[in-house]
Motif scaffolding. Structure first.
Motif, PDB file in Angstrom:
ATOM      1  N   SER A  94       8.203  18.111 -10.646  1.00 47.87           N
ATOM      2  CA  SER A  94       8.319  19.292 -11.267  1.00 47.87           C
ATOM      3  C   SER A  94       8.917  20.585 -10.187  1.00 47.87           C
ATOM      4  CB  SER A  94       7.047  19.699 -11.767  1.00 47.87           C
ATOM      5  OG  SER A  94       6.683  18.366 -11.896  1.00 47.87           O
ATOM      6  N   CYS A  95       9.530  21.716 -10.829  1.00 48.52           N
ATOM      7  CA  CYS A  95       9.579  23.158  -9.763  1.00 48.52           C
ATOM      8  C   CYS A  95       9.274  23.661 -10.554  1.00 48.52           C
ATOM      9  CB  CYS A  95      10.525  22.356  -9.162  1.00 48.52           C
ATOM     10  SG  CYS A  95      11.229  23.559  -8.495  1.00 48.52           S
ATOM     11  N   ALA A  96       8.479  24.848 -10.281  1.00 47.99           N
ATOM     12  CA  ALA A  96       8.059  25.756 -10.892  1.00 47.99           C
ATOM     13  C   ALA A  96       8.947  27.066 -10.879  1.00 47.99           C
ATOM     14  CB  ALA A  96       6.329  26.441 -11.747  1.00 47.99           C
ATOM     15  N   VAL A  97       9.779  27.507 -11.020  1.00 45.36           N
ATOM     16  CA  VAL A  97      11.064  28.460 -10.774  1.00 45.36           C
ATOM     17  C   VAL A  97      10.747  30.017 -11.001  1.00 45.36           C
ATOM     18  CG1 VAL A  97      12.699  28.980 -10.535  1.00 45.36           C
ATOM     19  CG2 VAL A  97      12.928  26.933 -10.609  1.00 45.36           C
ATOM     20  N   SER A  98      10.474  31.085 -10.224  1.00 46.09           N
ATOM     21  CA  SER A  98       9.999  32.323 -10.452  1.00 46.09           C
ATOM     22  C   SER A  98      11.324  32.777 -11.570  1.00 46.09           C
ATOM     23  CB  SER A  98       9.840  33.333  -9.098  1.00 46.09           C
ATOM     24  OG  SER A  98      10.636  32.977  -8.515  1.00 46.09           O
ATOM     25  N   PRO A  99      10.377  33.904 -12.149  1.00 40.90           N
ATOM     26  CA  PRO A  99      11.747  34.299 -13.617  1.00 40.90           C
ATOM     27  C   PRO A  99      12.911  35.068 -13.310  1.00 40.90           C
ATOM     28  CG  PRO A  99       9.565  34.894 -14.102  1.00 40.90           C
ATOM     29  CD  PRO A  99       9.331  34.080 -12.380  1.00 40.90           C
ATOM     30  N   SER A 100      12.215  35.762 -11.359  1.00 37.19           N
ATOM     31  CA  SER A 100      13.520  35.938 -11.096  1.00 37.19           C
ATOM     32  C   SER A 100      14.317  35.172 -10.468  1.00 37.19           C
ATOM     33  CB  SER A 100      13.061  37.285 -10.040  1.00 37.19           C
ATOM     34  OG  SER A 100      12.246  36.613  -8.644  1.00 37.19           O
ATOM     35  N   THR A 101      14.133  34.011 -10.158  1.00 35.05           N
ATOM     36  CA  THR A 101      15.450  33.691  -9.385  1.00 35.05           C
ATOM     37  C   THR A 101      15.850  32.276 -10.607  1.00 35.05           C
ATOM     38  OG1 THR A 101      13.351  33.263  -7.830  1.00 35.05           O
ATOM     39  CG2 THR A 101      15.315  31.780  -8.140  1.00 35.05           C
ATOM     40  N   TRP A 102      15.448  32.210 -12.002  1.00 32.13           N
ATOM     41  CA  TRP A 102      15.948  31.467 -12.846  1.00 32.13           C
ATOM     42  C   TRP A 102      16.856  31.449 -13.102  1.00 32.13           C
ATOM     43  CZ3 TRP A 102      14.437  26.553 -14.649  1.00 32.13           C
ATOM     44  CH2 TRP A 102      15.308  26.257 -15.958  1.00 32.13           C
ATOM     45  N   ASN A 103      17.411  33.031 -13.802  1.00 30.86           N
ATOM     46  CA  ASN A 103      18.370  33.158 -14.363  1.00 30.86           C
ATOM     47  C   ASN A 103      20.213  33.141 -13.674  1.00 30.86           C
ATOM     48  OD1 ASN A 103      17.187  33.982 -16.988  1.00 30.86           O
ATOM     49  ND2 ASN A 103      16.908  35.961 -16.370  1.00 30.86           N
ATOM     50  N   GLY A 104      20.842  32.569 -13.947  1.00 27.24           N
ATOM     51  CA  GLY A 104      21.763  32.085 -14.211  1.00 27.24           C
ATOM     52  C   GLY A 104      21.987  30.960 -12.683  1.00 27.24           C
ATOM     53  N   ASN A 105      21.214  30.862 -11.717  1.00 29.35           N
ATOM     54  CA  ASN A 105      20.706  29.651 -10.718  1.00 29.35           C
ATOM     55  C   ASN A 105      21.325  28.989 -11.108  1.00 29.35           C
ATOM     56  OD1 ASN A 105      20.163  31.995  -7.720  1.00 29.35           O
ATOM     57  ND2 ASN A 105      18.928  32.483  -9.637  1.00 29.35           N
ATOM     58  N   CYS A 106      21.537  28.415  -9.657  1.00 32.24           N
ATOM     59  CA  CYS A 106      21.522  26.491  -9.336  1.00 32.24           C
ATOM     60  C   CYS A 106      20.302  26.594  -9.264  1.00 32.24           C
ATOM     61  CB  CYS A 106      22.439  25.998  -8.598  1.00 32.24           C
ATOM     62  SG  CYS A 106      23.884  26.438  -8.550  1.00 32.24           S
ATOM     63  N   ILE A 107      20.097  24.794  -9.298  1.00 38.77           N
ATOM     64  CA  ILE A 107      18.398  24.938  -9.627  1.00 38.77           C
ATOM     65  C   ILE A 107      18.903  22.825  -8.637  1.00 38.77           C
ATOM     66  CG2 ILE A 107      16.230  24.095  -9.436  1.00 38.77           C
ATOM     67  CD1 ILE A 107      17.118  26.997 -10.414  1.00 38.77           C
TER      68      ILE A 107
END
Length: 126
Positions: free
Chosen positions: A21-34
């Motif tokens: 699992s990888c919890a992503v901070s909200p500021s990093t989430w939108n429109g990003n590649c994971i």
């Protein structure tokens, strides 16, 4: 603040399954590649799978396609890597990463993701 926090991993026998699992901070989430990556000591880091956050657009390395599945829970901004039919050669330190990239997989292959999780070890025993 950019933050990726990983959990999961551990040891399993050949043929077993694990989920990272990888919890992503909200500021990093939108429109990003994971992406998920892995590295064995003495070898270059390799891309395993990528997903565009908020979509079902995924890409996998040939070595894991059909065995690994990258997915996401949008509400919790968590990305998962379900690993099935594990092999000893899957043993590595696994990392999740994020980046605002035009092409997630190309960015993964070029190792241009700027933000990284802390890593989690996966050991597959024969």
């Amino acid at each position: 603040q950019v933050q990726l926090v990983q959990s999961g991993g551990g040891s399993v026998q050949t043929g077993g399954s694990l989920r990272l699992s990888c919890a992503v901070s909200p500021s990093t989430w939108n429109g990003n590649c994971i992406g998920w990556f892995r590295q064995v000591p003495g070898r270059e880091r390799e891309a395993v799978a990528t997903i565009y956050s908020g979509t079902d657009i995924t890409h996998y390395a040939g070595a894991v396609e059909g065995r690994f599945t990258i997915s996401q829970d949008i509400a919790s901004k968590t990305v998962y890597l379900q690993m099935n039919a594990l092999k000893p050669e899957d043993t590595a330190m696994y990392y999740c990463a994020a980046g605002l990239l035009r092409d997630c997989w190309l960015g993964a292959e070029m190792d241009t993701f700027p933000y990284w999780g802390q890593g989690t070890q996966v050991n597959v025993t024969s």
